[in-house]
Write a protein that holds these residues in place. Structure first.
Motif, PDB file in Angstrom:
ATOM      1  N   ALA A   1      95.810  41.444  -0.876  1.00  0.00           N
ATOM      2  CA  ALA A   1      94.972  42.196  -1.911  1.00  0.00           C
ATOM      3  C   ALA A   1      93.792  41.354  -2.152  1.00  0.00           C
ATOM      4  O   ALA A   1      92.505  41.911  -2.529  1.00  0.00           O
ATOM      5  CB  ALA A   1      95.936  42.435  -3.160  1.00  0.00           C
ATOM      6  N   GLN A   2      93.803  40.363  -2.309  1.00  0.00           N
ATOM      7  CA  GLN A   2      92.686  39.279  -2.690  1.00  0.00           C
ATOM      8  C   GLN A   2      91.823  39.258  -1.469  1.00  0.00           C
ATOM      9  O   GLN A   2      90.478  39.463  -1.941  1.00  0.00           O
ATOM     10  CB  GLN A   2      93.284  38.014  -3.177  1.00  0.00           C
ATOM     11  CG  GLN A   2      93.936  38.042  -4.314  1.00  0.00           C
ATOM     12  CD  GLN A   2      94.661  36.431  -4.737  1.00  0.00           C
ATOM     13  OE1 GLN A   2      94.506  35.770  -3.824  1.00  0.00           O
ATOM     14  NE2 GLN A   2      95.338  36.482  -5.744  1.00  0.00           N
ATOM     15  N   LEU A   3      92.292  38.970  -0.197  1.00  0.00           N
ATOM     16  CA  LEU A   3      91.500  38.617   0.824  1.00  0.00           C
ATOM     17  C   LEU A   3      90.987  39.931   1.657  1.00  0.00           C
ATOM     18  O   LEU A   3      89.782  39.649   2.497  1.00  0.00           O
ATOM     19  CB  LEU A   3      92.079  37.705   1.648  1.00  0.00           C
ATOM     20  CG  LEU A   3      92.436  36.096   1.185  1.00  0.00           C
ATOM     21  CD1 LEU A   3      93.202  35.473   2.056  1.00  0.00           C
ATOM     22  CD2 LEU A   3      91.030  35.744   0.479  1.00  0.00           C
ATOM     23  N   ARG A   4      91.797  40.820   1.650  1.00  0.00           N
ATOM     24  CA  ARG A   4      91.400  42.010   2.363  1.00  0.00           C
ATOM     25  C   ARG A   4      91.030  41.823   3.890  1.00  0.00           C
ATOM     26  O   ARG A   4      90.214  42.206   4.246  1.00  0.00           O
ATOM     27  CB  ARG A   4      90.415  42.902   1.661  1.00  0.00           C
ATOM     28  CG  ARG A   4      90.664  43.284   0.396  1.00  0.00           C
ATOM     29  CD  ARG A   4      89.527  43.939  -0.303  1.00  0.00           C
ATOM     30  NE  ARG A   4      88.955  45.326   0.341  1.00  0.00           N
ATOM     31  CZ  ARG A   4      89.614  46.415   0.142  1.00  0.00           C
ATOM     32  NH1 ARG A   4      90.841  46.240  -0.725  1.00  0.00           N
ATOM     33  NH2 ARG A   4      89.246  47.410   0.826  1.00  0.00           N
ATOM     34  N   PRO A   5      92.272  41.157   4.628  1.00  0.00           N
ATOM     35  CA  PRO A   5      91.751  40.953   6.088  1.00  0.00           C
ATOM     36  C   PRO A   5      92.034  42.096   6.903  1.00  0.00           C
ATOM     37  O   PRO A   5      92.628  43.133   6.373  1.00  0.00           O
ATOM     38  CB  PRO A   5      92.915  39.979   6.286  1.00  0.00           C
ATOM     39  CG  PRO A   5      94.176  40.187   5.457  1.00  0.00           C
ATOM     40  CD  PRO A   5      93.336  40.868   4.182  1.00  0.00           C
TER      41      PRO A   5
ATOM     42  N   VAL B   1      91.254  33.823   7.514  1.00  0.00           N
ATOM     43  CA  VAL B   1      90.794  33.781   5.989  1.00  0.00           C
ATOM     44  C   VAL B   1      91.925  33.066   4.900  1.00  0.00           C
ATOM     45  O   VAL B   1      91.414  32.941   3.944  1.00  0.00           O
ATOM     46  CB  VAL B   1      90.222  35.110   5.383  1.00  0.00           C
ATOM     47  CG1 VAL B   1      89.107  35.484   6.099  1.00  0.00           C
ATOM     48  CG2 VAL B   1      91.446  36.200   5.769  1.00  0.00           C
ATOM     49  N   GLY B   2      92.899  33.056   5.573  1.00  0.00           N
ATOM     50  CA  GLY B   2      94.194  32.661   4.617  1.00  0.00           C
ATOM     51  C   GLY B   2      95.181  32.551   5.187  1.00  0.00           C
ATOM     52  O   GLY B   2      95.621  32.847   6.227  1.00  0.00           O
ATOM     53  N   GLU B   3      96.221  31.945   4.690  1.00  0.00           N
ATOM     54  CA  GLU B   3      97.877  31.509   5.281  1.00  0.00           C
ATOM     55  C   GLU B   3      98.633  32.244   4.010  1.00  0.00           C
ATOM     56  O   GLU B   3      98.409  31.762   2.728  1.00  0.00           O
ATOM     57  CB  GLU B   3      97.920  30.109   5.583  1.00  0.00           C
ATOM     58  CG  GLU B   3      97.140  29.971   6.779  1.00  0.00           C
ATOM     59  CD  GLU B   3      97.356  28.368   7.437  1.00  0.00           C
ATOM     60  OE1 GLU B   3      98.524  27.933   6.715  1.00  0.00           O
ATOM     61  OE2 GLU B   3      96.700  28.079   8.327  1.00  0.00           O
ATOM     62  N   ALA B   4     100.001  32.502   4.257  1.00  0.00           N
ATOM     63  CA  ALA B   4     100.885  32.621   3.303  1.00  0.00           C
ATOM     64  C   ALA B   4     102.321  32.257   3.891  1.00  0.00           C
ATOM     65  O   ALA B   4     102.330  32.012   5.329  1.00  0.00           O
ATOM     66  CB  ALA B   4     101.071  34.104   2.902  1.00  0.00           C
ATOM     67  N   THR B   5     103.307  31.801   2.896  1.00  0.00           N
ATOM     68  CA  THR B   5     104.464  31.208   3.571  1.00  0.00           C
ATOM     69  C   THR B   5     105.604  32.339   3.589  1.00  0.00           C
ATOM     70  O   THR B   5     106.646  31.872   3.770  1.00  0.00           O
ATOM     71  CB  THR B   5     104.714  30.048   2.876  1.00  0.00           C
ATOM     72  OG1 THR B   5     104.940  30.116   1.502  1.00  0.00           O
ATOM     73  CG2 THR B   5     103.572  28.824   2.943  1.00  0.00           C
ATOM     74  N   ASN B   6     105.394  33.210   2.840  1.00  0.00           N
ATOM     75  CA  ASN B   6     106.499  34.316   2.383  1.00  0.00           C
ATOM     76  C   ASN B   6     105.767  35.581   2.168  1.00  0.00           C
ATOM     77  O   ASN B   6     104.453  35.875   1.928  1.00  0.00           O
ATOM     78  CB  ASN B   6     107.484  33.869   1.366  1.00  0.00           C
ATOM     79  CG  ASN B   6     106.697  33.645  -0.039  1.00  0.00           C
ATOM     80  OD1 ASN B   6     106.095  34.455  -0.446  1.00  0.00           O
ATOM     81  ND2 ASN B   6     107.107  32.501  -0.435  1.00  0.00           N
ATOM     82  N   GLY B   7     106.648  36.650   2.033  1.00  0.00           N
ATOM     83  CA  GLY B   7     106.362  38.019   1.750  1.00  0.00           C
ATOM     84  C   GLY B   7     105.351  38.173   0.676  1.00  0.00           C
ATOM     85  O   GLY B   7     104.628  38.889   0.603  1.00  0.00           O
ATOM     86  N   SER B   8     105.922  37.436  -0.661  1.00  0.00           N
ATOM     87  CA  SER B   8     105.202  37.799  -1.818  1.00  0.00           C
ATOM     88  C   SER B   8     103.773  37.049  -1.618  1.00  0.00           C
ATOM     89  O   SER B   8     102.762  37.820  -2.309  1.00  0.00           O
ATOM     90  CB  SER B   8     105.800  36.976  -2.838  1.00  0.00           C
ATOM     91  OG  SER B   8     107.263  37.431  -3.229  1.00  0.00           O
TER      92      SER B   8
END
Length: 218
Positions: A44-48, A30-37
């Protein structure tokens, strides 16, 4: 459908994980992130269901991100990726509330199985390996807090025995054999123990047993 958020600072790693997981039945990224922040905000937004978390990233690392996500009280569970099985980062991730970890060189089927297990509420690593990790870094054990003291006091004698067995590294089958219980009874005890000590899973129960002094490092 099991939903997954992938957190890694390397684009190629994210792409590989995404391709693998998207190819699985009943699983979607449902999403990707490149760092902890970014990971904290995206969770919080996607609630995986599962956050696949790298631990060594610039800025906020995966340990702090795990700590913040777990502290938020959401439903997402964390599966961390590390380089060595007795890595300091793996220990810190478990203490922060991760439900387990996998090595970065895990086979594709091991990664998929790990994500499914964490989504189902299980721990990915064995209690025996958890104990080895805690024994290795036992000098960092903080000791029991008043809250932990109260939770420990709320356990029955049998529940303490079962918790001690879990922390020793025994499987449910071994606990049943040693304590002369049906395996279904052991599972019932474990469920009540997790509720009483406010532990998310078996890994956190092992850490609780060490923190409270119920089991001591070898």
């Amino acid at each position: 459908m099991t939903t997954v958020l992938i957190v890694d600072d390397q684009a190629l790693q994210r792409m590989g994980f995404s391709m693998l997981l998207e190819a699985q039945a009943g699983m979607t990224v449902v999403g990707e992130a490149t760092n902890g922040s970014e990971a904290v905000r995206a969770t919080a937004q996607l609630r995986p269901d599962v956050v696949l978390m790298d631990v060594r990233m610039p800025g906020m690392d995966g340990i702090e991100a795990t700590r913040r996500i777990v502290k938020s009280g959401g439903r997402s569970r964390i599966l961390v990726l590390t380089t060595f099985d007795l890595d300091e980062y793996a220990y810190e991730a478990l203490r922060a509330g991760a439900s387990g970890f996998l090595l970065k060189d895990a086979l594709p089927e091991e990664l998929v199985a790990g994500v499914r297990a964490v989504a189902a509420g299980d721990a990915v690593i064995s209690p025996g390996l958890t104990r080895k990790l805690i024994d290795t870094f036992s000098d960092r054990l903080p000791g029991r807090s008043p809250q932990q003291e109260n939770r420990l006091a709320g356990l029955t004698q049998r529940e303490r025995e079962v918790l001690t067995a879990i922390a020793t590294g025994w499987t449910n089958t071994e606990i049943a054999e040693h304590l002369h219980l049906a395996e279904s009874t052991v599972k019932s005890h474990i469920g009540r123990i997790l509720t009483k000590i406010n532990a998310r899973d078996r890994v956190q129960a092992v850490i609780f047993a060490y923190d409270t002094g119920l089991v001591r490092p070898a």
